[in-house]
Design an enzyme around this catalytic site. Structure first.
Site, PDB file in Angstrom:
ATOM      1  N   LYS A 172      -9.105   7.569   7.791  1.00 52.34           N
ATOM      2  CA  LYS A 172      -9.432   6.254   9.116  1.00 52.34           C
ATOM      3  C   LYS A 172     -10.242   6.798   9.718  1.00 52.34           C
ATOM      4  O   LYS A 172     -11.891   6.747  10.598  1.00 52.34           O
ATOM      5  CB  LYS A 172      -7.967   5.898   9.819  1.00 52.34           C
ATOM      6  CG  LYS A 172      -7.941   4.384   9.063  1.00 52.34           C
ATOM      7  CD  LYS A 172      -8.989   3.597   8.864  1.00 52.34           C
ATOM      8  CE  LYS A 172      -8.047   2.460   7.828  1.00 52.34           C
ATOM      9  NZ  LYS A 172      -8.759   1.002   7.235  1.00 52.34           N
ATOM     10  N   SER A 230      -9.714   2.159  12.727  1.00 58.55           N
ATOM     11  CA  SER A 230      -8.693   1.896  13.048  1.00 58.55           C
ATOM     12  C   SER A 230      -8.758   2.734  14.395  1.00 58.55           C
ATOM     13  O   SER A 230      -9.366   3.833  14.272  1.00 58.55           O
ATOM     14  CB  SER A 230      -7.126   2.121  12.510  1.00 58.55           C
ATOM     15  OG  SER A 230      -6.410   2.495  13.087  1.00 58.55           O
ATOM     16  N   TYR A 290      -3.021   8.631   6.378  1.00 60.57           N
ATOM     17  CA  TYR A 290      -3.307   7.554   6.702  1.00 60.57           C
ATOM     18  C   TYR A 290      -4.814   7.586   8.310  1.00 60.57           C
ATOM     19  O   TYR A 290      -6.537   6.896   7.968  1.00 60.57           O
ATOM     20  CB  TYR A 290      -2.572   6.279   7.198  1.00 60.57           C
ATOM     21  CG  TYR A 290      -3.225   4.792   7.653  1.00 60.57           C
ATOM     22  CD1 TYR A 290      -4.077   3.745   6.815  1.00 60.57           C
ATOM     23  CD2 TYR A 290      -3.577   4.326   9.027  1.00 60.57           C
ATOM     24  CE1 TYR A 290      -4.586   3.072   6.695  1.00 60.57           C
ATOM     25  CE2 TYR A 290      -4.489   3.690   9.419  1.00 60.57           C
ATOM     26  CZ  TYR A 290      -4.557   2.906   8.666  1.00 60.57           C
ATOM     27  OH  TYR A 290      -5.635   1.290   9.092  1.00 60.57           O
TER      28      TYR A 290
HETATM   29  N1  LIG Z   1      -2.857  -4.621  10.763  1.00 63.02           N
HETATM   30  C1  LIG Z   1      -3.762  -3.756  11.668  1.00 63.02           C
HETATM   31  O1  LIG Z   1      -2.630  -3.147  12.385  1.00 63.02           O
HETATM   32  C2  LIG Z   1      -4.689  -2.594  11.351  1.00 63.02           C
HETATM   33  C3  LIG Z   1      -5.122  -1.616  12.433  1.00 63.02           C
HETATM   34  C4  LIG Z   1      -6.323  -1.238  12.960  1.00 63.02           C
HETATM   35  C5  LIG Z   1      -6.737  -1.493  11.696  1.00 63.02           C
HETATM   36  N2  LIG Z   1      -6.730  -2.233   9.734  1.00 63.02           N
HETATM   37  C6  LIG Z   1      -7.550  -1.973   9.109  1.00 63.02           C
HETATM   38  O2  LIG Z   1      -7.964  -3.196   8.397  1.00 63.02           O
HETATM   39  C7  LIG Z   1      -8.113  -3.085   7.482  1.00 63.02           C
HETATM   40  C8  LIG Z   1      -7.894  -5.048   7.102  1.00 63.02           C
HETATM   41  O3  LIG Z   1      -6.637  -4.633   7.003  1.00 63.02           O
HETATM   42  P1  LIG Z   1      -5.017  -6.603   7.421  1.00 63.02           P
HETATM   43  O4  LIG Z   1      -3.922  -5.637   8.275  1.00 63.02           O
HETATM   44  O5  LIG Z   1      -6.264  -6.915   6.836  1.00 63.02           O
HETATM   45  O6  LIG Z   1      -4.068  -5.561   6.058  1.00 63.02           O
HETATM   46  P2  LIG Z   1      -4.312  -6.837   5.096  1.00 63.02           P
HETATM   47  O7  LIG Z   1      -3.341  -5.827   4.292  1.00 63.02           O
HETATM   48  O8  LIG Z   1      -3.962  -8.016   5.404  1.00 63.02           O
HETATM   49  O9  LIG Z   1      -5.151  -6.969   4.460  1.00 63.02           O
HETATM   50  C9  LIG Z   1      -6.389  -5.793   3.166  1.00 63.02           C
HETATM   51  C10 LIG Z   1      -6.116  -6.304   1.953  1.00 63.02           C
HETATM   52  O10 LIG Z   1      -6.978  -5.254   1.014  1.00 63.02           O
HETATM   53  C11 LIG Z   1      -6.598  -5.525  -0.030  1.00 63.02           C
HETATM   54  N3  LIG Z   1      -7.038  -4.411  -0.510  1.00 63.02           N
HETATM   55  C12 LIG Z   1      -5.890  -3.043  -1.205  1.00 63.02           C
HETATM   56  N4  LIG Z   1      -6.861  -2.480  -2.032  1.00 63.02           N
HETATM   57  C13 LIG Z   1      -7.891  -3.074  -2.281  1.00 63.02           C
HETATM   58  C14 LIG Z   1      -8.465  -2.553  -3.144  1.00 63.02           C
HETATM   59  N5  LIG Z   1      -8.158  -1.668  -3.826  1.00 63.02           N
HETATM   60  N6  LIG Z   1      -9.500  -3.151  -3.136  1.00 63.02           N
HETATM   61  C15 LIG Z   1     -10.247  -4.292  -2.784  1.00 63.02           C
HETATM   62  N7  LIG Z   1      -8.820  -4.913  -1.821  1.00 63.02           N
HETATM   63  C16 LIG Z   1      -7.509  -4.753  -1.880  1.00 63.02           C
HETATM   64  C17 LIG Z   1      -5.379  -6.133   0.043  1.00 63.02           C
HETATM   65  O11 LIG Z   1      -5.088  -6.633  -1.378  1.00 63.02           O
HETATM   66  C18 LIG Z   1      -5.084  -6.923   0.827  1.00 63.02           C
HETATM   67  O12 LIG Z   1      -5.668  -8.323   1.168  1.00 63.02           O
HETATM   68  C19 LIG Z   1      -7.392  -2.352   6.632  1.00 63.02           C
HETATM   69  O13 LIG Z   1      -8.490  -1.334   6.229  1.00 63.02           O
HETATM   70  C20 LIG Z   1      -7.328  -1.777   7.923  1.00 63.02           C
HETATM   71  O14 LIG Z   1      -6.407  -0.117   7.067  1.00 63.02           O
HETATM   72  C21 LIG Z   1      -5.411  -3.276   9.976  1.00 63.02           C
END
Ligand SMILES: NC(=O)c1ccc[n+]([C@@H]2O[C@H](COP(=O)([O-])OP(=O)(O)OC[C@H]3O[C@@H](n4cnc5c(N)ncnc54)[C@H](O)[C@@H]3O)[C@@H](O)[C@H]2O)c1
Length: 280
Positions: free
Chosen positions: A161, A144, A157
């Site tokens: 990251k 992130s 968090y």
């Molecule tokens: N949304 C944002 O603004 C953002 C920004 C930077 C980074 N991220 C990162 O992107 C990645 C995806 O996040 P997203 O935004 O699509 O969120 P999201 O919640 O839509 O998707 C994350 C998915 O991971 C799954 N998950 C959680 N724990 C798990 C586990 N133990 N085993 C397997 N699956 C698991 C959840 O069920 C969910 O479907 C994450 O690593 C998040 O930290 C997101």
């Protein structure tokens, strides 16, 4: 899909969520066989239903990335039934926020560490040996901008990251040292419009009372929601991943604003000053 496929294979953890399913949709549109993996079987099934498989195929598998045995079993199944992945996206992640650093309970740190960091480590350990043997492949670890620069109220968090950036850099140097053709990238999105704020629903019962959300969670979320209105669509993040894999780019940034902020903040650590508080 049963039996090894001659198509290219992508494995995407967190495939039931916003960014993971968008990456899956993108690679399936290019004709790849995509294995979407998630701990939340219901969300996974729903997403797979919505996705147009395109010329490729979408396969769903449930696994808990925080559990080494679960990821090893996943790798065995994928490699045996479908093939050694050409692309592994260690993307599953959860968030917790609203705590000051010294107030977040150990269980909060533990949960985030087990999914966001150990989930990536387990994916690498389970799949990389076969990719090395196959002599090809690309691993994309999701961090992130919070892995490049830190903000208040999300220490746990942000720390996880930063760890993902660090371990991806180490891995990259190790692969280069070996002269391996396997590549690694680290994905550092800014704000993306997904359901991540709802990840506290996945709080594991064995950690006791849920403590994903701290006393400042509501005001933090309100600020986030405001900022998120201008967030990047997950489909654009998937496009950035596709380009990085095609062009072997290590650091994948998704929008100019957050990239610029991260650059300034990261450089700022060498000239410490009392900066005004910036949240994103
Ligand atoms: N949304 C944002 O603004 C953002 C920004 C930077 C980074 N991220 C990162 O992107 C990645 C995806 O996040 P997203 O935004 O699509 O969120 P999201 O919640 O839509 O998707 C994350 C998915 O991971 C799954 N998950 C959680 N724990 C798990 C586990 N133990 N085993 C397997 N699956 C698991 C959840 O069920 C969910 O479907 C994450 O690593 C998040 O930290 C997101």
């Amino acid at each position: 899909v049963t039996g090894p496929t001659d198509k290219r294979v992508a494995v995407v953890t967190g495939g039931g969520g916003g960014i993971g399913s968008a990456i899956g949709a993108r690679f399936s549109a290019m004709g790849w066989t995509v294995v979407l993996v998630d701990v939340d079987g219901e969300a996974l099934a729903k997403k797979a239903e919505q996705l147009e498989a395109g010329p490729g195929a979408i396969v769903t598998m449930t696994a808990d990335v925080s559990d080494a045995a679960s990821v090893l079993a996943l790798a065995e199944r994928v490699i045996g039934d479908i093939g050694v992945p050409h692309l592994l996206c260690n993307n599953a992640g959860v968030t917790a926020y609203g705590y000051r650093t010294w107030e977040a309970p150990p269980s909060t740190w533990q949960w985030l560490w087990s999914v966001n960091v150990m989930g990536v480590v387990h994916g690498i350990s389970a799949f990389l040996p076969a990719m090395l043997e196959a002599g090809r492949g690309h691993i994309v670890n999701t961090s992130s901008v919070a892995g490049l620069a830190s903000v208040p109220w999300v220490a746990a968090y942000s720390a996880t990251k930063h760890a993902v950036v660090a371990l991806s850099e180490s891995l990259r140097y190790e692969l280069a040292e070996m002269g391996s053709p396997v590549r690694v990238s680290v994905l550092c999105p800014g704000l993306v419009t997904t359901g991540m704020a709802r990840s506290s629903r996945l709080w594991p019962a064995q950690l006791g009372d849920p403590s994903a959300l701290g006393p400042q969670a509501d005001p933090y979320m309100a600020r986030l929601a405001e900022a998120r209105a201008g967030g990047t669509p997950a489909a654009d993040v998937a496009l950035a991943v596709e380009r990085a894999v095609a062009n072997d780019v290590f650091l994948i940034l998704t929008d100019e604003d957050s990239a610029a902020q991260a650059r300034v903040k990261r450089a700022g650590i060498f000239e410490p000053a009392d900066e005004p508080t910036e949240y994103f």
